[in-house]
Structure formats: structure tokens, C-alpha cells
Design a protein around this motif. Structure first.
Motif, PDB file in Angstrom:
ATOM      1  N   ASP A  68       0.836  -1.203   0.000  1.00 30.07           N
ATOM      2  CA  ASP A  68       0.000   0.000   0.000  1.00 30.07           C
ATOM      3  C   ASP A  68       0.868   1.249   0.000  1.00 30.07           C
ATOM      4  O   ASP A  68       2.090   1.172  -0.095  1.00 30.07           O
ATOM      5  N   ARG A  69       0.231   2.418   0.116  1.00 29.74           N
ATOM      6  CA  ARG A  69       0.925   3.705   0.006  1.00 29.74           C
ATOM      7  C   ARG A  69       1.946   3.951   1.122  1.00 29.74           C
ATOM      8  O   ARG A  69       2.712   4.900   1.053  1.00 29.74           O
ATOM      9  N   SER A  70       1.976   3.109   2.142  1.00 27.93           N
ATOM     10  CA  SER A  70       2.980   3.265   3.203  1.00 27.93           C
ATOM     11  C   SER A  70       4.284   2.533   2.852  1.00 27.93           C
ATOM     12  O   SER A  70       5.311   2.775   3.477  1.00 27.93           O
ATOM     13  N   ASP A  71       4.229   1.645   1.858  1.00 34.18           N
ATOM     14  CA  ASP A  71       5.430   0.909   1.449  1.00 34.18           C
ATOM     15  C   ASP A  71       6.323   1.781   0.566  1.00 34.18           C
ATOM     16  O   ASP A  71       5.892   2.772  -0.003  1.00 34.18           O
ATOM     17  N   THR A  72       7.571   1.382   0.434  1.00 32.82           N
ATOM     18  CA  THR A  72       8.561   2.166  -0.306  1.00 32.82           C
ATOM     19  C   THR A  72       8.366   2.049  -1.815  1.00 32.82           C
ATOM     20  O   THR A  72       8.225   0.951  -2.341  1.00 32.82           O
ATOM     21  N   GLU A  96       3.871   7.481   1.293  1.00 27.41           N
ATOM     22  CA  GLU A  96       4.623   7.841   2.493  1.00 27.41           C
ATOM     23  C   GLU A  96       6.139   7.685   2.406  1.00 27.41           C
ATOM     24  O   GLU A  96       6.862   8.380   3.105  1.00 27.41           O
ATOM     25  N   SER A  97       6.620   6.771   1.599  1.00 27.84           N
ATOM     26  CA  SER A  97       8.059   6.491   1.543  1.00 27.84           C
ATOM     27  C   SER A  97       8.476   6.401   0.075  1.00 27.84           C
ATOM     28  O   SER A  97       8.340   5.340  -0.540  1.00 27.84           O
TER      29      SER A  97
END
Length: 181
Positions: A103-107, A132-133
Motif C-alpha cells: 500500500d501507500r505506506s510501502d517504499t 509515504e516512503s
């Protein structure tokens, strides 16, 4: 006056350092992506036509163009075809993450030809869109141009190709973006 000058210089350098925090060397990216130690989506953000003529690394997970060549548009000032932004870029990246159970929190790491015209802007754009990353490959796929001598103008310094990392003139159809809509 000296304090103001020192403060201004300090803020300028801090801003430069903060902007540089997104950049990773090609070698760093290769090590991180191939180690298997973390979930990373590594995307080539160049137009497929450019990849076709310049080369590709199968280490990337997907080709999702940040900008697409528009053969109907001509940029008179630069003497090149227009390259408008891919309106669906963020959604296509989100879909690629989802397809891998991420998801959007992964790099997410982006790579373009030189790192500056699409790599860094695409990383910044994704951050603006709630990812995010995000990082980009400093000097991109081809690297920087030589400045002097017989090789002046050729991209033979740094970047993915010039770092001894795997690449080829052959493309992996499963990873290439489809035609522009």
C-alpha cells in the motif's frame, strides 16, 4: 548582517539537504531491491519509446511513465515533442502496489533517464499524493553527460548503466506500460 547571512546560508543548505533526502544512488537501489529485506516497488518512469531506444533493467518491477511523449504536440522552444504528465500516474502506482499486496505506506523508488526531469519530480508528486516512503535514483538510468572532450554530451558518468548494474537493450513486455490512452 553576518548572522542573517549565516542563517540564510544555513537554511539554504538545509533545504538542499532535505530535498536530497529522496535521492538514492543506483548502487543503493540495486542492493535494496535485490536483497529482499524490504517491500519495495521499483518503477521506471520513462516513456516506453525512450526505454526501447536506450535500454532497460529487468530489476524494475514495472514501467509506469510519469510523462508520455505526445507525437501530436511540438515544443517549439525546446525543439522536441511535448511530454505531458500522465494524469493517471498516482493511480497506476497505487494499483501496482496493490497488485503486490502493498500500500501507500510501502517504499516506492522511481527512475528516469537522468534523475532530475522525471525521477525526482515523480517522487515528489507521489509524496504530495499521500504516498509515504518515496525515493528516486540519483542520476537515473543513463547518468550525467560528459562535459569535455570527444565524449562531451554523451551520458557516460554515474547512473544505472554506468555503475556496472544489470541492464540490456531487450525489454520485458510484462513490465512495460501499455499504449497511452
Amino acid at each position: 548582517m553576518r548572522r542573517i547571512l549565516a542563517l540564510t546560508l544555513g537554511l539554504t543548505l538545509a533545504g538542499t539537504a532535505a530535498a536530497d533526502d529522496l535521492a538514492l544512488s543506483a548502487t543503493e537501489v540495486h542492493e535494496r531491491v535485490t536483497s529482499g529485506d524490504e517491500e519495495i516497488l521499483f518503477i521506471d518512469v520513462r516513456d516506453p519509446a525512450e526505454i526501447h531506444f536506450v535500454g532497460f533493467t529487468d530489476v524494475v518491477d514495472a514501467n509506469i511513465p510519469f510523462r508520455r511523449i505526445d507525437l501530436t504536440g511540438w515544443n517549439e522552444r525546446k525543439g522536441v515533442f511535448a511530454m505531458p504528465m500522465n494524469r493517471d500516474f498516482a493511480e497506476e502506482v497505487a494499483a501496482a502496489l496493490e497488485a503486490r499486496g502493498m500500500d501507500r505506506s510501502d517504499t516506492v523508488i522511481t527512475m528516469c533517464r537522468s534523475g532530475s526531469t522525471r525521477g525526482k519530480p515523480s517522487a515528489e508528486y507521489l509524496l504530495e499524493q499521500g504516498f509515504e516512503s518515496v525515493h528516486y535514483v540519483r542520476h537515473g538510468f543513463q547518468g550525467d553527460r560528459m562535459e569535455e572532450g570527444q565524449l562531451a554530451g554523451r551520458r557516460l558518468r554515474n547512473g544505472w548503466q554506468n555503475s556496472g548494474l544489470p541492464w540490456s537493450g531487450s525489454l520485458n513486455r510484462e513490465k512495460m506500460a501499455g499504449p497511452a490512452e
